[in-house]
Design a protein around this motif. Sequence first.
Motif, PDB file in Angstrom:
ATOM      1  N   SER A 122       0.825  -1.202   0.000  1.00 42.61           N
ATOM      2  CA  SER A 122       0.000   0.000   0.000  1.00 42.61           C
ATOM      3  C   SER A 122       0.866   1.261   0.000  1.00 42.61           C
ATOM      4  N   ARG A 182       2.015   2.243  -3.461  1.00 47.25           N
ATOM      5  CA  ARG A 182       0.964   2.399  -4.467  1.00 47.25           C
ATOM      6  C   ARG A 182       1.186   3.564  -5.421  1.00 47.25           C
ATOM      7  N   ALA A 240      -8.032  -1.042   1.248  1.00 48.24           N
ATOM      8  CA  ALA A 240      -8.817   0.155   0.925  1.00 48.24           C
ATOM      9  C   ALA A 240      -7.936   1.212   0.262  1.00 48.24           C
ATOM     10  N   ASN A 241      -6.722   1.392   0.788  1.00 42.57           N
ATOM     11  CA  ASN A 241      -5.792   2.354   0.184  1.00 42.57           C
ATOM     12  C   ASN A 241      -5.452   1.976  -1.253  1.00 42.57           C
ATOM     13  N   GLN A 261      -7.411   0.277  -3.138  1.00 41.62           N
ATOM     14  CA  GLN A 261      -8.690   0.131  -3.838  1.00 41.62           C
ATOM     15  C   GLN A 261      -8.822  -1.262  -4.457  1.00 41.62           C
ATOM     16  N   HIS A 286     -10.638  -4.744  -3.994  1.00 43.60           N
ATOM     17  CA  HIS A 286     -11.809  -5.341  -3.349  1.00 43.60           C
ATOM     18  C   HIS A 286     -11.720  -6.860  -3.451  1.00 43.60           C
ATOM     19  N   SER A 318     -12.055   1.849   6.532  1.00 42.89           N
ATOM     20  CA  SER A 318     -11.940   0.902   5.419  1.00 42.89           C
ATOM     21  C   SER A 318     -13.301   0.437   4.916  1.00 42.89           C
ATOM     22  N   GLY A 349     -13.810   2.955   2.038  1.00 39.74           N
ATOM     23  CA  GLY A 349     -13.157   2.105   1.053  1.00 39.74           C
ATOM     24  C   GLY A 349     -14.063   1.065   0.433  1.00 39.74           C
TER      25      GLY A 349
END
Length: 133
Positions: free
Chosen positions: A16, A19, A61-62, A64, A66, A98, A102
Motif C-alpha cells: 500500500s 501504491r 482500501a488504500n 482500492q 476489493h 476501510s 473504502g
Amino acid sequence: DAMTTQAIANTVSGISDLRHEMSTSVFERDLIPILAEMFIKKAPKLTERQFDFPDVACALANLQIHHRTLLKTIAACCQKPGLLRQMTDWGLSALTWSYTDGFRDAEFFDFRASLRAEVARRGTISEEMISRS
C-alpha cells in the motif's frame, strides 16, 4: 504457509505504501491473491493478533483492491464476541474507515453498523481520527 498473519499484514501495508510508485494491477493480479489465501486460512484462529485485521483492510482500501473473500473473512472474524471491544482505537478507526469509505458494498452494512456502535460506545474516537486512518 510459513508467513504469520503479522508478516502478511506488513506485506500488504508495504504494498500500500508503494501504491504511488507502482501499478497496483500487478499486486492485485499476482501477489494479493496469494497473501489473501494465506491470511484467510489463518484468520479464524486469530484471537490476540486482532490488529492484523485493520492493517490488511486499511491497506486494501488504500489500494482500492476489493478482494471480496478476504474482506468477508475479516468482517466475520471481527464480529466474534468481544473482539471489537478489545481492539485499539486505531484498529477500530482503521476498520471503520476501510469499510465505510473504502468498501461501501451493501453486504457489509451489518459490519459497518457493528463498527459504528463500538465507536459510539467508546465515545473517544472522532470522525477526524477515522478519516486519518
